[in-house]
Design an enzyme around this catalytic site. Structure first.
Site, PDB file in Angstrom:
ATOM      1  N   ASP A  15       0.842  -1.193   0.000  1.00 15.96           N
ATOM      2  CA  ASP A  15       0.000   0.000   0.000  1.00 15.96           C
ATOM      3  C   ASP A  15       0.882   1.250   0.000  1.00 15.96           C
ATOM      4  OD1 ASP A  15      -2.514   1.505   0.467  1.00 15.96           O
ATOM      5  OD2 ASP A  15      -1.601   1.899   2.423  1.00 15.96           O
ATOM      6  N   ASP A  17      -0.473   5.198   0.667  1.00 13.71           N
ATOM      7  CA  ASP A  17      -0.862   6.197   1.662  1.00 13.71           C
ATOM      8  C   ASP A  17      -0.852   5.602   3.066  1.00 13.71           C
ATOM      9  OD1 ASP A  17      -1.406   8.374  -0.143  1.00 13.71           O
ATOM     10  OD2 ASP A  17      -3.208   7.307  -0.756  1.00 13.71           O
TER      11      ASP A  17
END
Length: 264
Positions: A15, A17
């Protein structure tokens, strides 16, 4: 040499953010941890629910932050959402796009025609845009109530930034759900299309999903039947993880991405 966590897997689905950066700021140690994983020969794919940037813009941002990467290593929910529509619609079908120019570009790449009005739209594709307003949501509501296929790139309620948590695409999806009494198909985490496509692109047999959110990254891994590492650099805490039913918890929990290179 003792086995570290990364040695157990052939790919990392990471991932962005809250995991490798927060807004314009890199998470300390993330660049070094990803570089070290490459030295182990592990496949890398940056997998993001954020549909507001093009894959190239995401890659450029990662390069600016010090990551040695390319656009081929980026998978976005905008790509996954456009692919879902292309699987279900005839070529040249008209799609009402709620999002940025980058999302429109993914629709065009799939042979579909983007529009900003409900007239003639057979589908709605919704991704995050900082400029989205009432008029755009109203057009989408008209289209959805008229039977248009609705795909949300993701349903993240919030977006981690250097200023804290801001409204995410899921908050705007919730407005349309309220206005239409409908539920969208979802491309991004915790739904499985984005993660499954990223693993397939890498030819991965043993992927590890790495992220900071239990409700998207980790639940997405659970839904896709993949192992996961929760890092404590973004939204969710270790206490949050322990409060979940056992089958929904991450396989591992670490302070940050350096956990990849420690004993499991």
């Amino acid at each position: 040499m003792s086995e570290t966590l990364v040695d157990r897997y052939d790919a990392l689905l990471i991932d962005l953010d809250g995991t490798v950066y927060r807004g314009e700021e890199v998470v300390p140690g993330a660049v070094e941890a990803v570089a070290k994983a490459r030295e182990h020969g592990v496949g890398i794919r940056f997998v993001t629910n954020n549909a507001s940037r093009s894959p190239q813009a995401v890659a450029d941002h990662l390069l600016e932050l010090g990551f040695d990467t390319s656009v081929e290593e980026v998978s976005t929910s905008s790509q996954a959402g456009a692919a879902m529509l292309a699987e279900r619609l005839d070529r040249r079908s008209t799609v009402l796009v709620l999002g940025t120019k980058a999302l429109e570009a993914e629709v065009l790449k799939r042979g579909l025609v983007p529009t900003d009005t409900a007239d003639g739209a057979v589908a709605v594709l919704q991704g995050l845009s900082m400029d989205l307003g009432w008029r755009e949501l109203a057009e989408a509501a008209v289209a959805i109530r008229s039977g248009a296929l609705w795909v949300a790139c993701n349903v993240d309620a919030t977006l981690p930034t250097e200023r804290g948590l801001l409204p995410g695409n899921g908050s705007l999806v919730a407005a349309l759900k309220t206005a239409t009494d409908q539920e969208p198909l979802v491309a991004g985490k915790p739904a499985t299309p984005l993660l499954q496509q990223a693993a397939k692109d890498l030819g991965a047999q043993r992927p590890l999903v790495v992220g900071d959110r239990l409700d998207t990254d980790i639940l997405g891994a659970v839904n896709a039947g993949m192992d996961s590492l929760l890092v404590l650099t973004g939204v969710s805490t270790e206490e949050d993880a322990q409060a979940l039913p056992a089958e929904q918890r991450p396989t591992y929990v670490g302070a940050d991405l350096s956990a990849l290179h420690r004993l499991p």
